[in-house]
Design a protein around this motif. Structure first.
Motif, mmCIF file in Angstrom:
data_model
loop_
_atom_site.group_PDB
_atom_site.id
_atom_site.type_symbol
_atom_site.label_atom_id
_atom_site.label_comp_id
_atom_site.label_asym_id
_atom_site.label_seq_id
_atom_site.Cartn_x
_atom_site.Cartn_y
_atom_site.Cartn_z
ATOM 1 N N LEU A 48 0.839 -1.194 0.000
ATOM 2 C CA LEU A 48 0.000 0.000 0.000
ATOM 3 C C LEU A 48 0.873 1.242 0.000
ATOM 4 O O LEU A 48 1.808 1.351 0.796
ATOM 5 C CB LEU A 48 -0.898 0.014 1.243
ATOM 6 N N ASN A 49 0.568 2.168 -0.875
ATOM 7 C CA ASN A 49 1.211 3.478 -0.892
ATOM 8 C C ASN A 49 0.366 4.381 0.009
ATOM 9 O O ASN A 49 -0.585 5.018 -0.435
ATOM 10 C CB ASN A 49 1.286 4.009 -2.320
ATOM 11 N N VAL A 50 0.718 4.412 1.290
ATOM 12 C CA VAL A 50 -0.122 5.061 2.294
ATOM 13 C C VAL A 50 -0.331 6.551 2.020
ATOM 14 O O VAL A 50 -1.468 7.029 2.107
ATOM 15 C CB VAL A 50 0.448 4.814 3.713
ATOM 16 N N PRO A 51 0.690 7.334 1.694
ATOM 17 C CA PRO A 51 0.426 8.757 1.417
ATOM 18 C C PRO A 51 -0.556 8.977 0.273
ATOM 19 O O PRO A 51 -1.413 9.858 0.342
ATOM 20 C CB PRO A 51 1.807 9.330 1.082
ATOM 21 N N ALA A 52 -0.453 8.166 -0.782
ATOM 22 C CA ALA A 52 -1.359 8.319 -1.918
ATOM 23 C C ALA A 52 -2.786 7.943 -1.524
ATOM 24 O O ALA A 52 -3.745 8.608 -1.923
ATOM 25 C CB ALA A 52 -0.893 7.468 -3.091
ATOM 26 N N ILE A 53 -2.944 6.882 -0.739
ATOM 27 C CA ILE A 53 -4.281 6.467 -0.303
ATOM 28 C C ILE A 53 -4.894 7.534 0.593
ATOM 29 O O ILE A 53 -6.068 7.895 0.447
ATOM 30 C CB ILE A 53 -4.216 5.101 0.406
ATOM 31 N N LEU A 54 -4.098 8.065 1.525
ATOM 32 C CA LEU A 54 -4.603 9.135 2.393
ATOM 33 C C LEU A 54 -5.007 10.354 1.584
ATOM 34 O O LEU A 54 -6.026 10.987 1.872
ATOM 35 C CB LEU A 54 -3.539 9.522 3.421
ATOM 36 N N SER A 72 -8.473 -2.706 5.974
ATOM 37 C CA SER A 72 -8.734 -3.039 7.377
ATOM 38 C C SER A 72 -7.789 -4.124 7.875
ATOM 39 O O SER A 72 -7.289 -4.061 8.999
ATOM 40 C CB SER A 72 -10.175 -3.503 7.553
ATOM 41 N N LYS A 73 -7.543 -5.143 7.043
ATOM 42 C CA LYS A 73 -6.608 -6.208 7.428
ATOM 43 C C LYS A 73 -5.197 -5.669 7.620
ATOM 44 O O LYS A 73 -4.444 -6.175 8.442
ATOM 45 C CB LYS A 73 -6.593 -7.318 6.376
ATOM 46 N N ALA A 74 -4.845 -4.662 6.856
ATOM 47 C CA ALA A 74 -3.530 -4.043 6.986
ATOM 48 C C ALA A 74 -3.503 -3.018 8.117
ATOM 49 O O ALA A 74 -2.504 -2.322 8.287
ATOM 50 C CB ALA A 74 -3.144 -3.380 5.675
ATOM 51 N N GLU A 75 -4.584 -2.913 8.872
ATOM 52 C CA GLU A 75 -4.736 -1.983 9.991
ATOM 53 C C GLU A 75 -4.513 -0.545 9.540
ATOM 54 O O GLU A 75 -3.922 0.264 10.239
ATOM 55 C CB GLU A 75 -3.800 -2.362 11.127
ATOM 56 N N PHE A 76 -4.978 -0.243 8.354
ATOM 57 C CA PHE A 76 -4.810 1.094 7.784
ATOM 58 C C PHE A 76 -5.616 2.135 8.555
ATOM 59 O O PHE A 76 -5.133 3.215 8.857
ATOM 60 C CB PHE A 76 -5.223 1.079 6.309
ATOM 61 N N GLU A 79 -4.196 3.049 12.045
ATOM 62 C CA GLU A 79 -3.099 4.018 11.975
ATOM 63 C C GLU A 79 -3.622 5.420 11.714
ATOM 64 O O GLU A 79 -3.145 6.375 12.281
ATOM 65 C CB GLU A 79 -2.131 3.634 10.863
ATOM 66 N N LYS A 80 -4.631 5.498 10.861
ATOM 67 C CA LYS A 80 -5.168 6.803 10.472
ATOM 68 C C LYS A 80 -5.806 7.502 11.666
ATOM 69 O O LYS A 80 -5.631 8.695 11.857
ATOM 70 C CB LYS A 80 -6.179 6.615 9.348
ATOM 71 N N THR A 81 -6.540 6.770 12.513
ATOM 72 C CA THR A 81 -7.217 7.405 13.630
ATOM 73 C C THR A 81 -6.255 7.748 14.759
ATOM 74 O O THR A 81 -6.463 8.705 15.477
ATOM 75 C CB THR A 81 -8.319 6.485 14.191
ATOM 76 N N SER A 82 -5.161 6.986 14.920
ATOM 77 C CA SER A 82 -4.227 7.261 16.007
ATOM 78 C C SER A 82 -3.293 8.429 15.687
ATOM 79 O O SER A 82 -2.705 9.008 16.564
ATOM 80 C CB SER A 82 -3.398 6.016 16.322
ATOM 81 N N SER A 83 -3.150 8.776 14.397
ATOM 82 C CA SER A 83 -2.246 9.866 14.021
ATOM 83 C C SER A 83 -2.831 11.209 14.359
ATOM 84 O O SER A 83 -3.965 11.480 14.247
ATOM 85 C CB SER A 83 -1.949 9.801 12.529
#
Length: 83
Positions: A48-54, A72-76, A79-83
């Motif tokens: 997953l390219n996290v910055p692009a997905i965000l 969800s399986k990758a706990e994406f 991470e988003k809510t804890s940041s």
């Protein structure tokens, strides 16, 4: 409207899926706006390219059901809510 959707790649019986940002009106194999990751169900690998997905989620993109499950399986979302 933009969606995060799976795009099928690979050969027969060995499917690999790219996770792409694509316009809703486009076909599954249509032109995508950007590739944001891939999913291999056979080897159970995910990139997953996290910055692009965000970026696309902040702009209002909606993930499809399958992409939502992969994220969800990758706990994406954790991470988003804890940041």
């Amino acid at each position: 409207m933009v969606k995060l959707r799976l795009k099928r790649c690979g050969r027969k019986q060995r499917a690999i899926y790219r996770i792409v940002a694509i316009d809703v009106r486009s076909r599954r194999e249509g032109r995508d706006l950007r590739k944001v990751g891939f999913y291999d169900p056979i080897k159970n690998q995910t990139y997953l390219n996290v910055p692009a997905i965000l970026y696309f989620l902040e702009k209002g993109a909606q993930p499809t059901g399958t992409v939502y499950d992969i994220l969800s399986k990758a706990e994406f979302f954790k991470e988003k809510t804890s940041s």
